[in-house]
Design a protein around this motif. Structure first.
Motif, PDB file in Angstrom:
ATOM      1  N   LEU A   1       0.785  -1.030   0.063  1.00  0.00           N
ATOM      2  CA  LEU A   1       0.051  -0.108   0.037  1.00  0.00           C
ATOM      3  C   LEU A   1       0.774   1.197  -0.110  1.00  0.00           C
ATOM      4  O   LEU A   1       0.565   2.256  -0.580  1.00  0.00           O
ATOM      5  CB  LEU A   1      -0.822   0.033   1.250  1.00  0.00           C
ATOM      6  CG  LEU A   1      -1.969  -1.014   1.327  1.00  0.00           C
ATOM      7  CD1 LEU A   1      -2.614  -1.175   2.575  1.00  0.00           C
ATOM      8  CD2 LEU A   1      -3.145  -0.832   0.431  1.00  0.00           C
ATOM      9  N   GLU A   2       1.893   1.084   0.625  1.00  0.00           N
ATOM     10  CA  GLU A   2       3.129   2.129   0.624  1.00  0.00           C
ATOM     11  C   GLU A   2       3.764   2.296  -0.502  1.00  0.00           C
ATOM     12  O   GLU A   2       4.767   1.788  -0.937  1.00  0.00           O
ATOM     13  CB  GLU A   2       4.043   2.205   1.898  1.00  0.00           C
ATOM     14  CG  GLU A   2       3.014   2.116   3.287  1.00  0.00           C
ATOM     15  CD  GLU A   2       3.264   3.363   4.035  1.00  0.00           C
ATOM     16  OE1 GLU A   2       3.345   4.539   3.396  1.00  0.00           O
ATOM     17  OE2 GLU A   2       2.833   3.445   5.232  1.00  0.00           O
ATOM     18  N   ASP A   3       3.330   3.038  -1.639  1.00  0.00           N
ATOM     19  CA  ASP A   3       3.890   3.381  -2.884  1.00  0.00           C
ATOM     20  C   ASP A   3       4.486   4.748  -3.160  1.00  0.00           C
ATOM     21  O   ASP A   3       4.918   4.752  -4.389  1.00  0.00           O
ATOM     22  CB  ASP A   3       2.801   2.859  -3.906  1.00  0.00           C
ATOM     23  CG  ASP A   3       1.559   3.615  -3.898  1.00  0.00           C
ATOM     24  OD1 ASP A   3       1.747   4.553  -3.166  1.00  0.00           O
ATOM     25  OD2 ASP A   3       0.840   3.584  -5.081  1.00  0.00           O
ATOM     26  N   GLY A   4       4.529   5.508  -2.262  1.00  0.00           N
ATOM     27  CA  GLY A   4       5.007   6.729  -2.553  1.00  0.00           C
ATOM     28  C   GLY A   4       4.215   7.752  -2.773  1.00  0.00           C
ATOM     29  O   GLY A   4       4.074   9.207  -2.401  1.00  0.00           O
ATOM     30  N   ALA A   5       3.072   7.534  -3.355  1.00  0.00           N
ATOM     31  CA  ALA A   5       1.930   8.226  -3.897  1.00  0.00           C
ATOM     32  C   ALA A   5       0.885   8.469  -2.815  1.00  0.00           C
ATOM     33  O   ALA A   5       0.049   9.509  -2.491  1.00  0.00           O
ATOM     34  CB  ALA A   5       1.396   7.875  -5.260  1.00  0.00           C
ATOM     35  N   MET A   6       0.632   7.415  -2.033  1.00  0.00           N
ATOM     36  CA  MET A   6      -0.339   7.255  -1.140  1.00  0.00           C
ATOM     37  C   MET A   6       0.413   7.749   0.154  1.00  0.00           C
ATOM     38  O   MET A   6       1.104   7.238   1.061  1.00  0.00           O
ATOM     39  CB  MET A   6      -0.874   5.744  -0.910  1.00  0.00           C
ATOM     40  CG  MET A   6      -2.105   5.681   0.167  1.00  0.00           C
ATOM     41  SD  MET A   6      -3.711   6.740  -0.091  1.00  0.00           S
ATOM     42  CE  MET A   6      -4.306   5.664  -1.215  1.00  0.00           C
ATOM     43  N   LYS A   7      -0.367   8.713   0.829  1.00  0.00           N
ATOM     44  CA  LYS A   7       0.135   9.378   2.215  1.00  0.00           C
ATOM     45  C   LYS A   7      -1.002   8.950   3.297  1.00  0.00           C
ATOM     46  O   LYS A   7      -2.014   9.354   3.281  1.00  0.00           O
ATOM     47  CB  LYS A   7       0.105  10.876   1.786  1.00  0.00           C
ATOM     48  CG  LYS A   7       1.026  11.291   0.976  1.00  0.00           C
ATOM     49  CD  LYS A   7       2.461  10.867   0.915  1.00  0.00           C
ATOM     50  CE  LYS A   7       3.179  11.426  -0.263  1.00  0.00           C
ATOM     51  NZ  LYS A   7       4.635  10.980  -0.505  1.00  0.00           N
ATOM     52  N   PHE A   8      -0.081   8.784   4.297  1.00  0.00           N
ATOM     53  CA  PHE A   8      -1.032   8.514   5.716  1.00  0.00           C
ATOM     54  C   PHE A   8      -0.787   9.343   6.801  1.00  0.00           C
ATOM     55  O   PHE A   8       0.425   9.654   6.754  1.00  0.00           O
ATOM     56  CB  PHE A   8      -0.878   7.086   6.022  1.00  0.00           C
ATOM     57  CG  PHE A   8      -1.204   5.992   4.865  1.00  0.00           C
ATOM     58  CD1 PHE A   8      -2.521   5.530   4.945  1.00  0.00           C
ATOM     59  CD2 PHE A   8      -0.478   5.523   4.034  1.00  0.00           C
ATOM     60  CE1 PHE A   8      -2.919   4.350   4.201  1.00  0.00           C
ATOM     61  CE2 PHE A   8      -0.772   4.310   3.315  1.00  0.00           C
ATOM     62  CZ  PHE A   8      -1.916   3.847   3.379  1.00  0.00           C
ATOM     63  N   SER A   9      -1.717   9.811   7.515  1.00  0.00           N
ATOM     64  CA  SER A   9      -1.340  10.793   8.448  1.00  0.00           C
ATOM     65  C   SER A   9      -2.202  10.553   9.606  1.00  0.00           C
ATOM     66  O   SER A   9      -3.401   9.842   9.532  1.00  0.00           O
ATOM     67  CB  SER A   9      -1.182  12.086   8.094  1.00  0.00           C
ATOM     68  OG  SER A   9      -2.776  12.451   7.340  1.00  0.00           O
ATOM     69  N   ARG A  10      -2.095  10.980  10.765  1.00  0.00           N
ATOM     70  CA  ARG A  10      -2.708  10.869  11.948  1.00  0.00           C
ATOM     71  C   ARG A  10      -2.966  12.271  12.819  1.00  0.00           C
ATOM     72  O   ARG A  10      -2.196  12.996  12.567  1.00  0.00           O
ATOM     73  CB  ARG A  10      -2.271   9.811  12.952  1.00  0.00           C
ATOM     74  CG  ARG A  10      -0.683  10.179  13.453  1.00  0.00           C
ATOM     75  CD  ARG A  10      -0.457   9.120  14.417  1.00  0.00           C
ATOM     76  NE  ARG A  10      -0.224   8.087  13.964  1.00  0.00           N
ATOM     77  CZ  ARG A  10       1.166   7.566  13.329  1.00  0.00           C
ATOM     78  NH1 ARG A  10       1.939   8.322  13.400  1.00  0.00           N
ATOM     79  NH2 ARG A  10       1.108   6.247  13.014  1.00  0.00           N
TER      80      ARG A  10
END
Length: 481
Positions: free
Chosen positions: A472-481
């Motif tokens: 899922l972590e491919d550089g384009a998808m960003k995750f945050s909290r």
């Protein structure tokens, strides 16, 4: 008070029920609701009620991955498909989560609150819900009206004019002369279906489409089910049909002359001797530039052989009081004219999207993996394949979404957002498809990119690997909290 749910699904059709099933199975403690603009389950399969309405995809691929299709007919009629969807919703308890008559008009994302505020109209009143994830399963058809070209003199026609999208329940075509305008999937379905009672049915087309005949019943699938049981047989039949469809599509793109020759030879065998195949069944475009029409058991060709139906290839000059006058000078008399002239597209059901108070201009966004939008957080949509069954892609979108939510749970994240930070990626149309209904509206859609992950994949086997198994972590998808 405004109610909050973890996931808000828009649309209770084939895609929405499938998405709810997978989310509910993966996260039984998550809350969700489905907002449906109409008053019933089924979407497209409840809306279209013209004679003979059916799928032009086999039910082993149009059916859900998690629910085997067990009926003998693989090319199923509309009522059977509708019952399949409704049974799925009822047996899983999904129908208890649906709010009917709720037409979503806008959705606003707040980064500060990490949630969507969704406004829907119900009985003339505005209803609001908030959700952590907004999941659109509303398809891309305009449900209120289909496409109708500007035909000269159409107001003069003294007979009955019908669009398949709004079929009158009381229309009696017994003993009537019927002209069906069009050459796509709807037209080739309607023509043989109406020959049961009509005096004669004429398919009037401006240009031909590619048409292939398939058995209505999948003998291999039915045999496998007898020996292996429904679940194992469904898995094998599904992949058999996926690989067969992929082979035909790839051959069409790489060896179009071969495919055209094979289709032509098959049609000649099913039509009367000396029939003018080149005029009526020889398209000007290459196979799969537009969707290939499938007909069960050659029913259209059978109707032509028996003299109950005919095909006229010409352009309409004008309507008259008794029918249509053609540019060739010929006329077609008709008691009923059916305008199977195509669909209109409506992006995301016409919902207005905004992020932190700024309107989302869809043509300026880029679609991530054909299911999310650049710089729009916690947002998923479903667009199926144009070269295969819609549900194949819908199932994968739902599976990917459950993977994404598990990843967020594990990392303690509140938000995900695809972001294009590569200036070398250029824009492309989201749907690389030459059908008229797509070309008329494609400029209103988000864009695709010149490279992955900013492309809408059209290969189910490739998407199975990419969406089920790749990181899922491919550089384009960003995750945050």
């Amino acid at each position: 008070m405004t109610q909050h749910v973890d996931v808000l699904i828009v649309g209770a059709g084939l895609s929405g029920i499938g998405a709810a099933y997978q989310l509910q199975a993966a996260f039984p403690n998550r809350t969700y609701a489905i907002l449906e603009a109409r008053e019933t389950i089924g979407g497209t399969w409840d809306l279209f009620r013209y004679p003979g309405v059916r799928s032009d995809s086999d039910m082993h691929t149009l059916g859900y991955r998690f629910r085997p299709w067990t009926k003998a007919k693989a090319i199923a009629d509309g009522p059977s498909i509708l019952q399949y969807v409704r049974d799925t919703a009822r047996e899983a308890g999904i129908d208890r989560h649906i709010r009917f008559g709720h037409r979503v008009v806008r959705a606003s994302w707040s980064t500060e609150d990490s949630r969507w505020t969704v406004s829907a109209v119900h009985n003339g009143q505005t209803v609001e819900l908030t959700a952590s994830l907004l999941y659109l399963c509303s398809g891309y058809y305009h449900y209120d009206a289909g496409h109708l070209p500007q035909f000269a003199g159409i107001e003069r026609f003294g007979g009955t004019l019908v669009h398949p999208q709004h079929w009158p329940e009381d229309l009696d075509y017994t003993g009537k002369n019927v002209v069906v305008i069009g050459s796509g999937a709807t037209a080739v379905t309607l023509v043989p279906a109406m020959t049961d009672r009509a005096a004669h049915v004429t398919m009037l087309q401006r240009s031909p489409s590619y048409i292939m005949s398939l058995p209505a019943e999948d003998a291999i699938a039915n045999t496998l089910r007898r020996f292996l049981g429904a679940k194992r047989a469904y898995f094998l039949a599904r992949w058999k049909n996926v690989l067969a469809a992929t082979l035909i599509y790839q051959l069409s793109r790489r060896r179009p002359r071969l495919v055209k020759s094979l289709i032509r030879k098959a049609i000649i065998k099913q039509l009367p001797p000396g029939y003018d195949v080149d005029t009526h069944f020889k398209p000007t475009y290459q196979p799969w530039d537009q969707r290939l029409c499938l007909i069960p058991d050659g029913d259209l060709f059978t109707a032509i052989r028996h003299g109950k139906a005919s095909v006229v290839t010409d352009r309409i000059k004008e309507f008259t009081e008794t029918g249509v006058r053609l540019e060739s000078g010929d006329s077609l008399d008709a008691d009923i004219v059916v305008t199977a002239t195509g669909l209109r597209l409506l992006v995301f059901g016409g919902i207005e999207l905004s992020v932190d108070g700024r309107a989302v201009e869809l043509p300026k966004t880029m679609a991530y993996k054909g299911m999310m939008l650049s710089d729009v957080p916690n947002f998923v949509f479903t667009i199926g394949y144009t070269n295969a069954s819609w549900t194949l892609k819908a199932d994968l979108v739902a599976e990917y979404t459950t993977r994404l939510l598990r990843h967020m749970d594990a990392g303690g994240y509140d938000r995900f957002v695809p972001t294009n930070e590569d200036p070398t990626i250029t824009e492309r149309p989201l749907l690389d498809f030459q059908a008229g209904y797509v070309l008329r509206s494609i400029d209103e859609f988000p864009k695709a990119g010149s490279r992955k992950p900013w492309q809408l994949g059209m290969s189910y086997p490739h998407d199975v690997v990419a969406l089920r198994h790749r990181p899922l972590e491919d550089g384009a998808m960003k995750f945050s909290r």
